[in-house]
Design a protein around this motif. Structure first.
Motif: not given
Length: 222
Positions: A24-25, A27-28, A47, A51, A62-63, A65
């Motif tokens: 995960l990023e 923010e995630e 996710r 991706r 990009r995240p 969210v």
């Protein structure tokens, strides 16, 4: 499985479990920081599928969210949908110029718990499910209906920005692997036309069932 239900402009990626390389990023990560392990794994794995799908589409990740009503915040110019259930995660993405909206859902190929059908289905739908069950008892028709309504909502919400109750769309499911949905509330205007219904497809295989809806631009032949 889900990819077979969608037009060629849609890129899909699936995982039958939780890939160890999924990540995960930041923010995630913050979204599921306090979630239970099962939720974290589902969130991360789906996710990971997104991706990969975006990469195949040629769009930088990009995240994703959750935004309004939990819908993923897709990159600009992309429409997409996510789904997960035990043993299956999937993402479907397309360029916004080639597809107006997409909704996917996967479920275990099992009957709904007792009492759920009466909550999610209109009386007319319950009668049709009973007829299908009598004619084709090997298919969990109540779960197909539930899944199809999930796909309807996922295709509807990004366009209408309005919650859609289970009983605000009437579905007709056919044994040939297709279904139609008639929206029973005021329809938003999309591409110059009221979005008053959807056409979708469904399948059951290897203990799973999937449904999908692709809303093509008005100028695209169906």
């Amino acid at each position: 499985m889900i990819g077979e239900l969608l037009p060629d402009v849609v890129v899909t990626e699936v995982a039958y479990g939780d890939p160890p390389q999924a990540r995960l990023e930041p923010e995630e990560e913050a979204v599921v920081a306090r979630a239970v392990e099962k939720r974290r794994l589902e969130f991360t794995s789906v996710r990971h599928c997104a991706r990969l799908a975006l990469g195949r589409l040629g769009v930088p990740y990009r995240p994703l969210v959750p935004g309004l009503r939990g819908t993923p915040s897709w990159p600009e110019g992309v429409v997409g949908s996510l789904t997960h259930c035990d043993g299956y995660r999937a993402a479907a993405v397309a360029r916004a110029g080639e597809l107006t909206s997409v909704g996917i859902d996967a479920e275990p190929a099992l009957a709904l718990p007792e009492g759920v059908l009466e909550v999610v289905a209109l009386p007319s739908e319950q009668r049709r499910i009973a007829a299908l069950s009598a004619a084709h008892p090997h298919v969990p028709w109540d779960r197909v209906l539930f899944s199809a309504k999930e796909s309807v909502y996922k295709a509807w919400f990004p366009l209408a920005l309005r919650f859609l109750e289970f009983t605000e769309a009437e579905l007709t499911i056919s044994a040939d692997g297709t279904f139609t949905a008639r929206v029973l509330v005021p329809a938003p205007v999309v591409d110059g036309r009221p979005l008053s219904g959807f056409d979708g497809r469904w399948t059951v295989r290897d203990g799973l069932l999937a449904t999908a809806i692709a809303v093509l631009p008005a100028s695209t032949p169906s």
